[in-house]
Design a protein around this motif. Sequence first.
Motif, PDB file in Angstrom:
ATOM      1  N   TYR A 289       0.818  -1.218   0.000  1.00 55.98           N
ATOM      2  CA  TYR A 289       0.000   0.000   0.000  1.00 55.98           C
ATOM      3  C   TYR A 289       0.850   1.266   0.000  1.00 55.98           C
ATOM      4  O   TYR A 289       0.647   2.181  -0.815  1.00 55.98           O
ATOM      5  N   GLN A 290       1.814   1.335   0.913  1.00 55.05           N
ATOM      6  CA  GLN A 290       2.648   2.539   1.008  1.00 55.05           C
ATOM      7  C   GLN A 290       3.477   2.733  -0.262  1.00 55.05           C
ATOM      8  O   GLN A 290       3.683   3.860  -0.719  1.00 55.05           O
ATOM      9  N   PHE A 291       3.940   1.628  -0.847  1.00 53.47           N
ATOM     10  CA  PHE A 291       4.675   1.703  -2.106  1.00 53.47           C
ATOM     11  C   PHE A 291       3.818   2.350  -3.185  1.00 53.47           C
ATOM     12  O   PHE A 291       4.265   3.230  -3.919  1.00 53.47           O
ATOM     13  N   ALA A 292       2.562   1.904  -3.279  1.00 52.12           N
ATOM     14  CA  ALA A 292       1.666   2.387  -4.340  1.00 52.12           C
ATOM     15  C   ALA A 292       1.341   3.865  -4.185  1.00 52.12           C
ATOM     16  O   ALA A 292       1.110   4.564  -5.181  1.00 52.12           O
ATOM     17  N   THR A 293       1.339   4.366  -2.965  1.00 54.38           N
ATOM     18  CA  THR A 293       1.011   5.781  -2.750  1.00 54.38           C
ATOM     19  C   THR A 293       2.084   6.708  -3.324  1.00 54.38           C
ATOM     20  O   THR A 293       1.820   7.885  -3.586  1.00 54.38           O
TER      21      THR A 293
ATOM     22  N   GLN B  38       9.570   5.817  -6.798  1.00 56.73           N
ATOM     23  CA  GLN B  38      10.300   4.580  -6.536  1.00 56.73           C
ATOM     24  C   GLN B  38      11.416   4.378  -7.554  1.00 56.73           C
ATOM     25  O   GLN B  38      11.345   4.841  -8.695  1.00 56.73           O
ATOM     26  N   SER B  39      12.448   3.662  -7.133  1.00 58.87           N
ATOM     27  CA  SER B  39      13.548   3.321  -8.038  1.00 58.87           C
ATOM     28  C   SER B  39      13.128   2.172  -8.948  1.00 58.87           C
ATOM     29  O   SER B  39      12.137   1.478  -8.690  1.00 58.87           O
ATOM     30  N   SER B  40      13.871   1.965 -10.015  1.00 59.22           N
ATOM     31  CA  SER B  40      13.549   0.882 -10.940  1.00 59.22           C
ATOM     32  C   SER B  40      13.638  -0.480 -10.251  1.00 59.22           C
ATOM     33  O   SER B  40      12.846  -1.382 -10.540  1.00 59.22           O
ATOM     34  N   ASN B  41      14.597  -0.635  -9.326  1.00 56.05           N
ATOM     35  CA  ASN B  41      14.717  -1.900  -8.593  1.00 56.05           C
ATOM     36  C   ASN B  41      13.498  -2.138  -7.705  1.00 56.05           C
ATOM     37  O   ASN B  41      12.997  -3.260  -7.614  1.00 56.05           O
ATOM     38  N   GLU B  42      13.035  -1.065  -7.065  1.00 52.25           N
ATOM     39  CA  GLU B  42      11.860  -1.189  -6.190  1.00 52.25           C
ATOM     40  C   GLU B  42      10.613  -1.524  -7.010  1.00 52.25           C
ATOM     41  O   GLU B  42       9.779  -2.332  -6.588  1.00 52.25           O
TER      42      GLU B  42
ATOM     43  N   GLU C 243      13.011   0.563 -16.481  1.00 51.40           N
ATOM     44  CA  GLU C 243      13.902   1.724 -16.479  1.00 51.40           C
ATOM     45  C   GLU C 243      13.527   2.711 -17.584  1.00 51.40           C
ATOM     46  O   GLU C 243      13.500   3.932 -17.368  1.00 51.40           O
ATOM     47  N   SER C 244      13.219   2.177 -18.747  1.00 54.21           N
ATOM     48  CA  SER C 244      12.822   3.043 -19.879  1.00 54.21           C
ATOM     49  C   SER C 244      11.528   3.781 -19.559  1.00 54.21           C
ATOM     50  O   SER C 244      11.400   4.979 -19.859  1.00 54.21           O
ATOM     51  N   PHE C 245      10.592   3.096 -18.944  1.00 53.54           N
ATOM     52  CA  PHE C 245       9.293   3.703 -18.597  1.00 53.54           C
ATOM     53  C   PHE C 245       9.493   4.825 -17.576  1.00 53.54           C
ATOM     54  O   PHE C 245       8.931   5.926 -17.735  1.00 53.54           O
ATOM     55  N   LEU C 246      10.274   4.563 -16.543  1.00 53.49           N
ATOM     56  CA  LEU C 246      10.477   5.565 -15.482  1.00 53.49           C
ATOM     57  C   LEU C 246      11.270   6.751 -15.993  1.00 53.49           C
ATOM     58  O   LEU C 246      11.023   7.904 -15.597  1.00 53.49           O
TER      59      LEU C 246
END
Length: 361
Positions: free
Chosen positions: A275-279, A284-288, A355-358
Amino acid sequence: MKIYLVGGAVRDQLLGIADEKTEKDWVVVDSSPDEMLDLGYRQVGQSFPVFLHPGTQEEYALARVERKISKGYKGFEFDTSKIVTLEQDLSRRDLTINAIAQTKDGDLVDPFNGQEDLDNGLLRHVSDAFSEDPVRVLRVARFAARFKKFGFKVAHATHQLMKQMVSSGEVDALTPERVFKELEKSLSYETPSAFFKVLLACGAYDRVFAALKSRDKQSHENPFEILDNLATDAMHIKFAIWLKDEKTEAITELCNNIKCPKKYKQLAKLAHKTYQFATSFDNQSSNEVFNFFTKTDALRRQDRFSELLATFELLGIDVSRIIELRGLLNMIDISQLNKENIGAEIQIEKQRVIESFLNAT
């Protein structure tokens, strides 16, 4: 033999909410098991005589009285051997609004003023025998949730009786299956918050859901109102929203205690962990982000992932970019990758897409 329509069907009819799906329960006075069988009814009850109508398959129960012999909702001994009046049968029911009977001509029999309580929006117990069955604590809470839109409240005397049942340990005899059944029904209503609020007010919340963090039962606020009027009928999604701020260990323990279906447990734990990640997805980093899609098994368990996203949306999170990225990951053409170590190649390609998307935003 006299037959009366009783319970919820009568109550809902008087409230103007009865429909074809409303189950009908019937009570039979001045009859016997032998007579019911002779008339073609099929007996299904072992501890007390309940019969299925040969045509409609609706339940017909002989009027009965009961005696408490041990703790829990199964701790009763039933007696149909004596002549039992309709009023005696109605007197053993939980709430006055459920203790109204109707004749085949439509006349009402209401010895405990259930109609008055319907008019006043009161959930009031019929007699002190209410305290002999712990399930009734859950049922009152569930009716509070179902009828919140009509303004129903728990009568003060009934609330006090429920508190006594908690302090006496009677509610500790509740079975996991019955707890989950009443919980699930409550989550199916538009305003399930009242279910939890009533249990909290009488002290049952911390006993029934002992694995969860304690709540302030003295507060006049309803901390569960986030569950009301959600744009979903999925009970397991509401379940996940209820538990989103609990610890993972607590969610696991609760689900094991009440023996809920696997989909409830899985979605609740996923929602809590992510949940907190989605907020703050865009931060967020590409790895996360890669780990998020991996841990949620987003590409293989797409139905469950969609339910997770629906949970986030109901919590006010914009998931459009997560959906967009999932679409790009789904479009990866495996046939174009090196087959010698396909597993590693897929992971590398997923990371490249992420990575490309971010970086593009």
